[in-house]
Design an enzyme around this catalytic site. Structure first.
Site, short mmCIF file in Angstrom:
data_model
loop_
_atom_site.label_atom_id
_atom_site.label_comp_id
_atom_site.label_asym_id
_atom_site.label_seq_id
_atom_site.Cartn_x
_atom_site.Cartn_y
_atom_site.Cartn_z
CG ASN A 28 -0.42 -0.72 2.39
OD1 ASN A 28 0.43 -0.17 3.10
ND2 ASN A 28 -0.82 -1.96 2.61
N GLY A 44 -7.41 -4.12 -1.09
CA GLY A 44 -7.64 -5.26 -1.98
C GLY A 44 -8.10 -4.98 -3.40
CD GLU A 74 -0.60 -3.11 7.52
OE1 GLU A 74 -0.83 -2.44 8.55
OE2 GLU A 74 -0.08 -4.23 7.53
CG HIS A 95 4.44 -7.84 1.18
ND1 HIS A 95 3.20 -8.39 0.99
CD2 HIS A 95 4.31 -6.97 2.21
CE1 HIS A 95 2.34 -7.88 1.87
NE2 HIS A 95 2.98 -7.01 2.62
ZN LIG Z 1 2.01 -5.82 4.08
#
Ligand SMILES: [Zn+2]
Length: 213
Positions: A28, A44, A74, A95
């Site tokens: 994000n 999402g 988040e 990530h």
């Molecule tokens: Zn994450």
């Protein structure tokens, strides 16, 4: 102001996906709109489908004040960073694989090369907490007092900066250095790091001299 922030997030959301630093709809990004508001990617939704109107605008209490979409889970992480660091105007959370490897080893990234020194002398690992929790936000803010790039234990990477471009470039640079580190660790041989004094001096030199004015 919020229109500009929304457009930037759509643009950098696509870049983030294409950079391979996230899979699917993970990760994000956010941009500070002013002292009281920030824009963040929605929860999402595929990055390539995002339109500026899909980007919600939140206040510093976490309430959506503009937009119909639900914000990233988040949002607390981003909000706490803006609340604690007035010089931060953008946050990128991803990530990337090699930072994720360090995150499960809970191994900070030491000063290894001058490319990373453009941004930070080392990258600490914040303590573990579950995604979306206030505790996670607090743990990252604590680690961020030492560096604006933080590896989140068993999770990923978060970079904060004065612009979205810088936060994004920072994530790419840290990930590239993490890759070098993981490959070096896999040889089992001694790893040499840049000593702290030299790292700080290099950082200062780069800050003054690197790039175009
Ligand atoms: Zn994450």
């Amino acid at each position: 102001m919020s229109g500009e922030a929304r457009k930037l997030l759509v643009e950098y959301g696509k870049k983030l996906f294409e950079s391979n630093m996230v899979g699917g709809t993970a990760g994000n990004l956010s941009v500070r709109v002013d002292e009281k508001l920030f824009a963040i990617t929605p929860s999402g939704m595929p990055y390539h489908e995002l339109e500026p109107e899909d980007i919600p605008i939140l206040d510093m209490e976490g309430q959506v004040v503009e937009g119909k979409r639900k914000p990233s889970i988040e949002f607390r992480l981003h909000m706490e960073i803006y609340r604690n660091f007035s010089d931060v105007h953008a946050v990128v959370h991803a990530h990337p694989i090699y930072c994720s490897v360090l995150s499960i080893l809970r191994l900070p990234l030491p000063a290894l090369n001058e490319t990373m020194l453009l941004y930070t002398v080392h990258v600490p690992v914040s303590e573990y907490a579950n995604s979306g929790t206030e505790q996670l936000a607090k743990n990252v803010v604590e680690a961020m007092k030492k560096s604006k790039a933080v590896i989140m234990a068993n999770h990923g990477l978060v970079c904060a900066a004065e612009s979205l471009k810088k936060a994004f470039d920072m994530c790419e640079t840290i990930e590239r250095t993490a890759k070098v580190y993981v490959l070096a660790l896999s040889t089992g041989r001694t790893i040499y790091t840049i000593d702290e004094q030299s790292a700080l001096e290099a950082m200062e030199f780069l800050r003054k001299n690197y790039g175009q004015r």
